[in-house]
Design a protein around this motif. Structure first.
Motif, mmCIF file in Angstrom:
data_model
loop_
_atom_site.group_PDB
_atom_site.id
_atom_site.type_symbol
_atom_site.label_atom_id
_atom_site.label_comp_id
_atom_site.label_asym_id
_atom_site.label_seq_id
_atom_site.Cartn_x
_atom_site.Cartn_y
_atom_site.Cartn_z
ATOM 1 N N MET A 1 0.852 -1.196 0.000
ATOM 2 C CA MET A 1 0.000 0.000 0.000
ATOM 3 C C MET A 1 0.887 1.245 0.000
ATOM 4 S SD MET A 1 -2.957 1.048 2.756
ATOM 5 C CE MET A 1 -2.957 -0.623 3.326
ATOM 6 N N ARG B 1 2.178 4.913 0.726
ATOM 7 C CA ARG B 1 2.184 5.635 1.994
ATOM 8 C C ARG B 1 1.016 6.631 2.101
ATOM 9 N NH1 ARG B 1 5.971 6.876 6.037
ATOM 10 N NH2 ARG B 1 4.695 7.742 7.713
ATOM 11 N N PHE C 1 -2.104 4.732 2.838
ATOM 12 C CA PHE C 1 -2.054 4.221 4.204
ATOM 13 C C PHE C 1 -2.376 5.355 5.188
ATOM 14 C CE2 PHE C 1 0.239 3.726 8.192
ATOM 15 C CZ PHE C 1 -0.285 2.520 8.641
ATOM 16 N N LEU D 1 -10.986 -0.480 1.845
ATOM 17 C CA LEU D 1 -9.786 -0.512 1.019
ATOM 18 C C LEU D 1 -10.016 -1.588 -0.034
ATOM 19 C CD1 LEU D 1 -6.799 0.411 0.604
ATOM 20 C CD2 LEU D 1 -6.162 -1.589 1.967
ATOM 21 N N THR E 1 -8.573 -3.671 -3.159
ATOM 22 C CA THR E 1 -7.333 -4.068 -3.819
ATOM 23 C C THR E 1 -7.666 -4.881 -5.063
ATOM 24 O OG1 THR E 1 -6.225 -4.190 -1.677
ATOM 25 C CG2 THR E 1 -5.127 -5.269 -3.526
ATOM 26 N N MET F 1 -6.642 -7.534 -7.255
ATOM 27 C CA MET F 1 -5.694 -8.623 -7.042
ATOM 28 C C MET F 1 -4.828 -8.860 -8.275
ATOM 29 S SD MET F 1 -6.355 -9.180 -3.941
ATOM 30 C CE MET F 1 -5.366 -10.612 -3.548
ATOM 31 N N GLY G 1 -2.699 -5.063 -8.255
ATOM 32 C CA GLY G 1 -2.204 -4.572 -6.976
ATOM 33 C C GLY G 1 -2.631 -3.128 -6.716
ATOM 34 N N GLN H 1 -4.739 -0.043 -5.524
ATOM 35 C CA GLN H 1 -5.605 0.063 -4.356
ATOM 36 C C GLN H 1 -6.349 1.391 -4.319
ATOM 37 O OE1 GLN H 1 -2.423 -0.943 -1.550
ATOM 38 N NE2 GLN H 1 -3.620 -2.743 -0.960
ATOM 39 N N MET I 1 -13.774 -11.153 -1.008
ATOM 40 C CA MET I 1 -13.299 -11.124 -2.386
ATOM 41 C C MET I 1 -14.506 -11.015 -3.316
ATOM 42 S SD MET I 1 -10.198 -11.256 -3.663
ATOM 43 C CE MET I 1 -9.109 -12.268 -2.680
ATOM 44 N N ARG J 1 -10.517 -9.610 -10.063
ATOM 45 C CA ARG J 1 -10.827 -10.009 -8.693
ATOM 46 C C ARG J 1 -10.415 -8.869 -7.780
ATOM 47 N NH1 ARG J 1 -7.851 -14.661 -6.352
ATOM 48 N NH2 ARG J 1 -9.478 -15.115 -4.865
ATOM 49 N N PHE K 1 -10.368 -7.421 -3.721
ATOM 50 C CA PHE K 1 -10.595 -7.684 -2.305
ATOM 51 C C PHE K 1 -11.070 -6.396 -1.644
ATOM 52 C CE2 PHE K 1 -9.351 -8.084 2.185
ATOM 53 C CZ PHE K 1 -10.153 -9.178 2.485
ATOM 54 N N ASN L 1 -11.788 -4.687 1.765
ATOM 55 C CA ASN L 1 -11.615 -4.796 3.218
ATOM 56 C C ASN L 1 -12.295 -3.602 3.888
ATOM 57 O OD1 ASN L 1 -10.909 -6.012 5.542
ATOM 58 N ND2 ASN L 1 -8.703 -5.607 5.415
#
Lengths: 243, 110
Positions: free
Chosen positions: A1, A3, A6, A21, A23, A25, A28, A30, A64, A71, A73, A75
């Motif tokens: 991730m 900075r 984050f 968040l 992502t 897959m 990568g 985000q 997921m 795909r 994810f 969160n």
């Protein structure tokens, strides 16, 4: 991730804002999405995909998700659960830190200045309003529990009536079976529907034979957890919508 | 004392502290679990370059293996998708005693 992302996530959590968040897959990439659908990050998510993310935030459900050939994810970072304790009594001094350990943001409401002191409750938010009035500002939601500990109908009853008008997932009132029966009569006389009254857990807490304030605090937290999550055998109880 | 209460918030708080101190940090997220895996999807663990850990992705069975892999992620900056389960070839050392299966996304914080 990255900075910057984050830091944005960290800030959202500190501000108690619900975010997700997302992502990708495959790449990568985000993206941080707010409950309002506002997003920031490596790549903009398609408008068509946003409602899926917002729905995940609403339901506090990470997982997921397949979207076209990708795909993703999702969160979900939900703000902490909240506990409103009415009555800055001895038991509250055990319940507040125990609830904090379990991840709750705790607010203690008591208009009696001798009870609600920072010495008795270091590190906790104290509100000096009348308990029922405090709900107007505290605005309990589906992730909020309300527990009355004063033993005094003049504090407890108006708060419980106000609490029944909120979607709080747990409403509990300290007192024996006998005092809970008396409470049922008083609230019925005040116009509370008995179908609503059964939302009030009384005597509050799971029966684990608790005697000391710390043990009673554990029994209350155990019951709150059970109400929130449901047992492993069956699905969690559905929170009641505000009427 | 931190005002942040929830588990994941506390884990990110640790990670933020390590980053502020200039340490390399990786973040592990449970992205999938099957069977009786102990930590739900979305659970986090942050790992610093000196091996310090915050949070968990299992009941303690695979944290060591994830931390070892985290060192490589911090080193090369590439995220990875890890999977653990009883059928894993490393089952004898990092298999899940509960018989569950876990998928973990491990990424650098940079």
């Amino acid at each position: 991730m990255k900075r910057r992302l984050f830091d944005a996530l960290h800030r959202a959590l500190a501000d108690r804002r619900a975010v997700a968040l997302v992502t990708d897959m495959g790449t990568g990439f985000q993206t941080l999405v707010g409950a309002d659908g506002r997003q920031q990050g490596d790549a903009g998510l398609e408008d068509e995909f946003l409602p899926t993310v917002q729905d995940a935030i609403r339901r506090d459900r990470s997982g997921m998700v397949d979207y076209y050939d990708g795909r993703f994810f999702i969160n979900v970072f939900a703000p902490p659960l909240r506990l409103i304790i009415a009555g800055a009594v001895h038991l509250a001094q055990a319940l507040a830190p125990a609830a904090k350990l379990a991840g709750y943001d705790v607010t203690i409401v008591d208009p009696r200045a001798t009870f609600a002191t920072p010495e008795r409750f270091p590190d906790f938010t104290l509100v000096g309003d009348w308990p029922d009035e405090s709900l107007t500002t505290l605005k309990p939601d589906m992730r909020t529990a309300i527990v009355t500990l004063t033993h005094d109908p003049k504090f407890d009853d108006p708060l419980l009536i106000a609490a029944l008008g909120t979607p709080a997932f747990y409403i509990g009132a300290l007192g024996s079976r006998k005092s809970h029966a008396a409470r049922a009569e008083r609230l019925a006389a005040a116009g509370v529907d008995m179908a609503d009254f059964v939302r009030i857990k009384g005597p509050v807490g799971l029966d684990i034979g608790a005697v000391s304030p710390s043990e009673i605090a554990i029994s209350i937290l155990a019951d709150m957890t059970l109400t929130l999550r449901g047992t492993k055998q069956k699905s969690p109880a559905t929170p009641v919508e505000a009427g | 004392m931190s005002l942040i209460a929830s588990d994941n918030a506390m884990i990110l708080e640790s990670a933020a502290g390590w980053l502020a101190a200039g340490r390399g940090v990786a973040l592990a997220t449970v992205t999938g679990c099957w069977g009786s895996a102990p930590r739900p999807v979305g659970s986090l663990m942050a790992i610093a370059d000196d091996g310090a850990m915050a949070g968990s992705v299992s009941g303690g069975c695979i944290e060591g293996a994830v931390a070892m892999e985290a060192a490589r992620v911090i080193e090369d900056g590439e995220p990875r998708l890890l999977s653990f389960g009883i059928s894993n070839e490393m089952a004898w050392e990092v298999g899940l005693a509960c018989g569950g299966k876990l998928e973990i996304y491990l990424e650098p914080l940079a």
